[in-house]
Scaffold this motif. Structure first.
Motif, PDB file in Angstrom:
ATOM      1  N   ALA A  80    -103.832   0.951 -33.092  1.00 17.49           N
ATOM      2  CA  ALA A  80    -103.999   0.049 -34.134  1.00 17.49           C
ATOM      3  C   ALA A  80    -102.861  -0.673 -34.596  1.00 17.49           C
ATOM      4  N   ASP A  81    -102.655  -2.007 -35.120  1.00 16.01           N
ATOM      5  CA  ASP A  81    -101.855  -2.768 -35.628  1.00 16.01           C
ATOM      6  C   ASP A  81    -102.047  -3.774 -36.553  1.00 16.01           C
ATOM      7  N   ALA A  82    -102.212  -3.129 -37.760  1.00 14.55           N
ATOM      8  CA  ALA A  82    -102.947  -3.966 -38.954  1.00 14.55           C
ATOM      9  C   ALA A  82    -101.760  -4.489 -39.589  1.00 14.55           C
ATOM     10  N   ALA A 113    -106.253   0.140 -40.620  1.00 18.95           N
ATOM     11  CA  ALA A 113    -105.534   0.862 -39.288  1.00 18.95           C
ATOM     12  C   ALA A 113    -106.283   2.030 -38.755  1.00 18.95           C
TER      13      ALA A 113
END
Length: 372
Positions: free
Chosen positions: A32-34, A68
């Motif tokens: 995940a890359d928020a 995320a």
């Protein structure tokens, strides 16, 4: 092959400037890359306002962490550690991230890793191209930094060969964009205009490239002044400023120096590959010229995709996962934000309080999971 579930699952928090980044990584795999950016709130000021950035981080932090975790499909209690940028960066902004990371690590009973922003920019490439070769030569170019770094171990040994002595490349892009009335941030917009311009239209100076100059240091302040004066002279003469040619010629002057020095450092140090990171690494001309010069010199080029070059939580999580994998010491609970943390310290380990027992109760409590 080891079961991927055995690889460390780490959440990373990045708040060194105006992006609230939260990334989740398992080993070298990005889950995940928020990102929540406050760039629009700064645009009217023509630059990042620290107080505005800090408040924006505060508002965005919990929702971004929750987003995320949801995106990664993992629960907070499954994490093996929490990593956070401890520096360098804007003091107030860093403080928000460090405080949040401590709170989550404390509540979850997980180890805390305060890591270096620049080392994280190098480590993020593992998520794109697999484990970093050792040693790795890295050219980091962003709004605040232009550095040439040699890393033999990303968790413990990063050596600066050269850095900017005045304006970083990203700052120069922002300032020239402002003079050309192109808005903020300057990097992407100058890149766009430059594609339609002639990079050889105007001969702008190449800073610190003389025989007696420091071979790996950078200086863009003279270039910036030269471009601004050229534009002013055109306007004073009542002539139209050729925005595309100015953008292309200015950009060429920057990337020419960056790539020339990086390739030279690789040759001098006997390193056969180069990693380029930081926000300016998203620049299309920098990528193209670096590729061309590396191929000619027999150097392998590694550049992460543009989204991983700009500030993000994934890069912090990547370095955190490496810390866990290599059994590096976790940070102490009195970890503080250090706006000028040197790159020679890829992470801030714990302190041994031989005579100070004030933190012992914190360590005791943290062993239990308070986040149930």
């Amino acid at each position: 092959m080891a079961d991927s579930r055995d690889e460390p699952l780490v959440l990373g928090i990045e708040t060194s400037c105006d992006e609230t980044g939260v990334g989740i990584v398992r080993g070298t795999t990005l889950l995940a890359d928020a990102v929540a950016s406050s760039v629009d709130e700064h645009a009217r000021f023509g630059g990042v306002v620290p107080e505005v950035a800090s408040r924006a981080h505060l508002e965005a932090m919990v929702p971004t962490i929750e987003r995320a975790l949801k995106e990664a499909g993992v629960s907070a209690k499954d994490l093996d550690g929490i990593a956070v940028t401890a520096g360098p960066g804007l003091a107030g902004a860093l403080l928000v991230g460090v405080s949040a990371a401590k709170a989550y690590a404390y509540a979850l009973g997980k180890p805390l890793y305060g890591v270096n922003h620049l080392a994280s920019h190098i480590c993020v490439d593992q998520l794109e191209h697999g484990p970093l070769p050792e040693p790795t030569m890295a050219l980091l170019v962003s709004g605040g930094h232009s550095s040439l770094l040699l890393s033999t171990d990303i968790t413990s040994d990063v050596r600066p060969l050269g850095s900017t002595i005045d304006d970083a490349a990203g700052e120069a892009f922002d300032k020239i964009a402002r003079v050309l009335n192109l808005g903020f941030p300057g990097g992407p917009v100058i890149d766009r205009y430059a594609r339609e311009g002639d990079p050889e239209a105007i001969a702008f100076p190449r800073g610190l490239t003389g025989p007696r100059d420091a071979p790996y240091d950078f200086s863009f302040s003279g270039l910036k002044t030269s471009v601004a004066r050229w534009i002013e002279a055109k306007r004073a003469a009542g002539e139209e400023v050729p925005v595309r040619d100015v953008s292309a010629s200015f950009q060429e002057a920057v990337v020419d120096v960056l790539t020339r020095k990086a390739v030279r450092a690789c040759k001098d140090e006997g390193v056969d590959h180069l990693m380029i990171g930081g926000g300016v690494a998203a620049n299309s001309r920098l990528r193209a010229l670096a590729q061309e010069r590396c191929e000619k010199a027999g150097i392998r080029l590694r550049v992460p995709r543009p989204k991983l070059c700009t500030d993000n939580g994934a890069m912090v999580a990547a370095l955190g996962a490496e810390m866990v994998a290599r059994n590096r010491a976790a940070s102490a609970w009195d970890l503080s934000a250090d706006s000028s943390l040197p790159v020679t310290e890829p992470h801030v380990p714990g302190h041994t309080h031989s005579h100070d027992h004030s933190h012992d109760h914190v360590h005791e409590v943290s062993k239990e999971n308070l986040y149930s």
